[in-house]
Design a protein around this motif. Structure first.
Motif, PDB file in Angstrom:
ATOM      1  N   SER A 157      20.331  14.046  58.728  1.00 36.41           N
ATOM      2  CA  SER A 157      19.799  12.726  58.370  1.00 36.41           C
ATOM      3  C   SER A 157      19.934  11.821  59.604  1.00 36.41           C
ATOM      4  O   SER A 157      20.639  12.166  60.558  1.00 36.41           O
ATOM      5  CB  SER A 157      20.592  12.135  57.202  1.00 36.41           C
ATOM      6  N   PRO A 158      19.302  10.649  59.585  1.00 36.11           N
ATOM      7  CA  PRO A 158      19.442   9.731  60.719  1.00 36.11           C
ATOM      8  C   PRO A 158      20.897   9.316  60.988  1.00 36.11           C
ATOM      9  O   PRO A 158      21.247   8.990  62.121  1.00 36.11           O
ATOM     10  CB  PRO A 158      18.600   8.521  60.314  1.00 36.11           C
ATOM     11  N   GLU A 159      21.752   9.360  59.963  1.00 36.64           N
ATOM     12  CA  GLU A 159      23.168   8.987  60.109  1.00 36.64           C
ATOM     13  C   GLU A 159      24.044  10.178  60.513  1.00 36.64           C
ATOM     14  O   GLU A 159      25.264  10.066  60.553  1.00 36.64           O
ATOM     15  CB  GLU A 159      23.711   8.409  58.791  1.00 36.64           C
ATOM     16  N   ASN A 160      23.416  11.326  60.752  1.00 36.43           N
ATOM     17  CA  ASN A 160      24.112  12.577  61.088  1.00 36.43           C
ATOM     18  C   ASN A 160      24.869  13.190  59.923  1.00 36.43           C
ATOM     19  O   ASN A 160      25.820  13.937  60.121  1.00 36.43           O
ATOM     20  CB  ASN A 160      25.022  12.409  62.312  1.00 36.43           C
ATOM     21  N   HIS A 161      24.446  12.875  58.683  1.00 38.64           N
ATOM     22  CA  HIS A 161      24.865  13.649  57.531  1.00 38.64           C
ATOM     23  C   HIS A 161      23.927  14.865  57.511  1.00 38.64           C
ATOM     24  O   HIS A 161      22.996  14.951  58.312  1.00 38.64           O
ATOM     25  CB  HIS A 161      24.736  12.846  56.233  1.00 38.64           C
ATOM     26  N   ILE A 162      24.141  15.784  56.583  1.00 34.88           N
ATOM     27  CA  ILE A 162      23.297  16.982  56.517  1.00 34.88           C
ATOM     28  C   ILE A 162      22.644  17.070  55.142  1.00 34.88           C
ATOM     29  O   ILE A 162      23.327  17.135  54.118  1.00 34.88           O
ATOM     30  CB  ILE A 162      24.126  18.271  56.771  1.00 34.88           C
ATOM     31  N   TRP A 163      21.316  17.053  55.113  1.00 33.80           N
ATOM     32  CA  TRP A 163      20.577  17.281  53.875  1.00 33.80           C
ATOM     33  C   TRP A 163      20.570  18.767  53.588  1.00 33.80           C
ATOM     34  O   TRP A 163      20.416  19.591  54.488  1.00 33.80           O
ATOM     35  CB  TRP A 163      19.131  16.827  54.001  1.00 33.80           C
ATOM     36  N   LEU A 164      20.691  19.135  52.319  1.00 36.22           N
ATOM     37  CA  LEU A 164      20.662  20.533  51.892  1.00 36.22           C
ATOM     38  C   LEU A 164      19.444  20.764  50.999  1.00 36.22           C
ATOM     39  O   LEU A 164      19.182  19.982  50.082  1.00 36.22           O
ATOM     40  CB  LEU A 164      21.941  20.869  51.116  1.00 36.22           C
TER      41      LEU A 164
ATOM     42  N   MET B 146      29.241  13.484  56.402  1.00 37.12           N
ATOM     43  CA  MET B 146      30.146  13.649  57.521  1.00 37.12           C
ATOM     44  C   MET B 146      30.990  12.386  57.713  1.00 37.12           C
ATOM     45  O   MET B 146      30.456  11.276  57.702  1.00 37.12           O
ATOM     46  CB  MET B 146      29.350  13.938  58.804  1.00 37.12           C
ATOM     47  N   GLU B 147      32.288  12.577  57.858  1.00 40.97           N
ATOM     48  CA  GLU B 147      33.259  11.501  58.102  1.00 40.97           C
ATOM     49  C   GLU B 147      33.211  10.379  57.062  1.00 40.97           C
ATOM     50  O   GLU B 147      33.222   9.200  57.405  1.00 40.97           O
ATOM     51  CB  GLU B 147      33.059  10.920  59.501  1.00 40.97           C
ATOM     52  N   PRO B 148      33.173  10.714  55.771  1.00 39.16           N
ATOM     53  CA  PRO B 148      33.080   9.651  54.767  1.00 39.16           C
ATOM     54  C   PRO B 148      34.307   8.737  54.747  1.00 39.16           C
ATOM     55  O   PRO B 148      34.169   7.532  54.535  1.00 39.16           O
ATOM     56  CB  PRO B 148      32.921  10.411  53.451  1.00 39.16           C
TER      57      PRO B 148
ATOM     58  N   PHE C  44      26.587   5.201  53.643  1.00 40.02           N
ATOM     59  CA  PHE C  44      25.145   5.140  53.427  1.00 40.02           C
ATOM     60  C   PHE C  44      24.503   6.409  53.960  1.00 40.02           C
ATOM     61  O   PHE C  44      24.992   6.996  54.925  1.00 40.02           O
ATOM     62  CB  PHE C  44      24.544   3.929  54.153  1.00 40.02           C
ATOM     63  N   VAL C  45      23.416   6.814  53.316  1.00 37.92           N
ATOM     64  CA  VAL C  45      22.645   7.962  53.794  1.00 37.92           C
ATOM     65  C   VAL C  45      21.164   7.677  53.545  1.00 37.92           C
ATOM     66  O   VAL C  45      20.803   7.082  52.528  1.00 37.92           O
ATOM     67  CB  VAL C  45      23.086   9.278  53.105  1.00 37.92           C
ATOM     68  N   THR C  46      20.357   8.058  54.494  1.00 35.46           N
ATOM     69  CA  THR C  46      18.917   7.999  54.313  1.00 35.46           C
ATOM     70  C   THR C  46      18.488   9.302  53.656  1.00 35.46           C
ATOM     71  O   THR C  46      18.853  10.378  54.110  1.00 35.46           O
ATOM     72  CB  THR C  46      18.199   7.821  55.667  1.00 35.46           C
ATOM     73  N   LEU C  47      17.741   9.195  52.569  1.00 37.97           N
ATOM     74  CA  LEU C  47      17.253  10.369  51.852  1.00 37.97           C
ATOM     75  C   LEU C  47      16.070  10.976  52.591  1.00 37.97           C
ATOM     76  O   LEU C  47      15.427  10.300  53.406  1.00 37.97           O
ATOM     77  CB  LEU C  47      16.859   9.975  50.431  1.00 37.97           C
ATOM     78  N   PRO C  48      15.742  12.230  52.314  1.00 35.15           N
ATOM     79  CA  PRO C  48      14.582  12.854  52.972  1.00 35.15           C
ATOM     80  C   PRO C  48      13.274  12.084  52.750  1.00 35.15           C
ATOM     81  O   PRO C  48      12.363  12.172  53.559  1.00 35.15           O
ATOM     82  CB  PRO C  48      14.511  14.242  52.336  1.00 35.15           C
ATOM     83  N   THR C  49      13.196  11.301  51.686  1.00 35.86           N
ATOM     84  CA  THR C  49      12.000  10.513  51.389  1.00 35.86           C
ATOM     85  C   THR C  49      11.985   9.166  52.108  1.00 35.86           C
ATOM     86  O   THR C  49      11.036   8.404  51.975  1.00 35.86           O
ATOM     87  CB  THR C  49      11.875  10.298  49.877  1.00 35.86           C
ATOM     88  N   GLY C  50      13.058   8.852  52.865  1.00 34.58           N
ATOM     89  CA  GLY C  50      13.082   7.653  53.697  1.00 34.58           C
ATOM     90  C   GLY C  50      13.912   6.486  53.210  1.00 34.58           C
ATOM     91  O   GLY C  50      14.183   5.567  53.978  1.00 34.58           O
ATOM     92  N   GLU C  51      14.329   6.481  51.947  1.00 30.10           N
ATOM     93  CA  GLU C  51      15.126   5.365  51.438  1.00 30.10           C
ATOM     94  C   GLU C  51      16.570   5.491  51.924  1.00 30.10           C
ATOM     95  O   GLU C  51      17.163   6.557  51.824  1.00 30.10           O
ATOM     96  CB  GLU C  51      15.168   5.335  49.898  1.00 30.10           C
TER      97      GLU C  51
ATOM     98  N   VAL D 166      26.133   5.534  48.876  1.00 29.20           N
ATOM     99  CA  VAL D 166      26.626   6.667  48.100  1.00 29.20           C
ATOM    100  C   VAL D 166      27.635   6.138  47.084  1.00 29.20           C
ATOM    101  O   VAL D 166      28.681   5.600  47.468  1.00 29.20           O
ATOM    102  CB  VAL D 166      27.266   7.735  48.997  1.00 29.20           C
ATOM    103  N   ALA D 167      27.335   6.269  45.799  1.00 27.94           N
ATOM    104  CA  ALA D 167      28.235   5.822  44.732  1.00 27.94           C
ATOM    105  C   ALA D 167      29.200   6.946  44.374  1.00 27.94           C
ATOM    106  O   ALA D 167      28.784   8.086  44.178  1.00 27.94           O
ATOM    107  CB  ALA D 167      27.427   5.413  43.508  1.00 27.94           C
ATOM    108  N   GLY D 168      30.481   6.622  44.315  1.00 22.42           N
ATOM    109  CA  GLY D 168      31.499   7.585  43.946  1.00 22.42           C
ATOM    110  C   GLY D 168      32.268   8.154  45.121  1.00 22.42           C
ATOM    111  O   GLY D 168      33.252   8.869  44.933  1.00 22.42           O
ATOM    112  N   VAL D 169      31.854   7.827  46.334  1.00 22.51           N
ATOM    113  CA  VAL D 169      32.529   8.383  47.509  1.00 22.51           C
ATOM    114  C   VAL D 169      33.969   7.866  47.613  1.00 22.51           C
ATOM    115  O   VAL D 169      34.864   8.602  48.028  1.00 22.51           O
ATOM    116  CB  VAL D 169      31.724   8.119  48.802  1.00 22.51           C
TER     117      VAL D 169
END
Length: 93
Positions: A37-44, A57-59, A70-77, A81-84
């Motif tokens: 993702s743009p934030e360097n998280h990993i979409w699966l 990554m590094e929550p 925060f994470v950008t979804l593959p659809t761009g939004e 992240v709720a519950g982290v």
């Protein structure tokens, strides 16, 4: 407890405290593809190419620094992240 990112709910959640990574998926099926993702998280993505999870990554570090993850979804939004907070703090005491 699961995580929620926008309209996506993830019921399979694990936190690796030593690596500071949360793995969250919709179900137990294996991931066939990964993308950053743009934030360097990993979409699966599953075998059919559907988004079905994320490696955050590094929550703990992001939560302490920014007050949220925060994470950008593959659809761009970009979504919070709720519950982290519960996932990270619950695993570390």
């Amino acid at each position: 407890m699961g995580l929620r990112i926008g309209r996506h709910n993830f019921g399979y959640v694990t936190y690796d405290a030593s690596s500071d990574v949360i793995y969250a998926k919709r179900d137990s099926s294996p991931s066939a593809r990964r993308e950053a993702s743009p934030e360097n998280h990993i979409w699966l993505f599953d075998a059919d190419g559907r988004f079905h999870g994320v490696a955050l990554m590094e929550p703990r570090e992001r939560l302490e620094r920014d007050g949220a993850v925060f994470v950008t979804l593959p659809t761009g939004e970009q979504e919070r992240v709720a519950g982290v907070e519960f996932t990270v703090r619950g695993a570390t005491g």
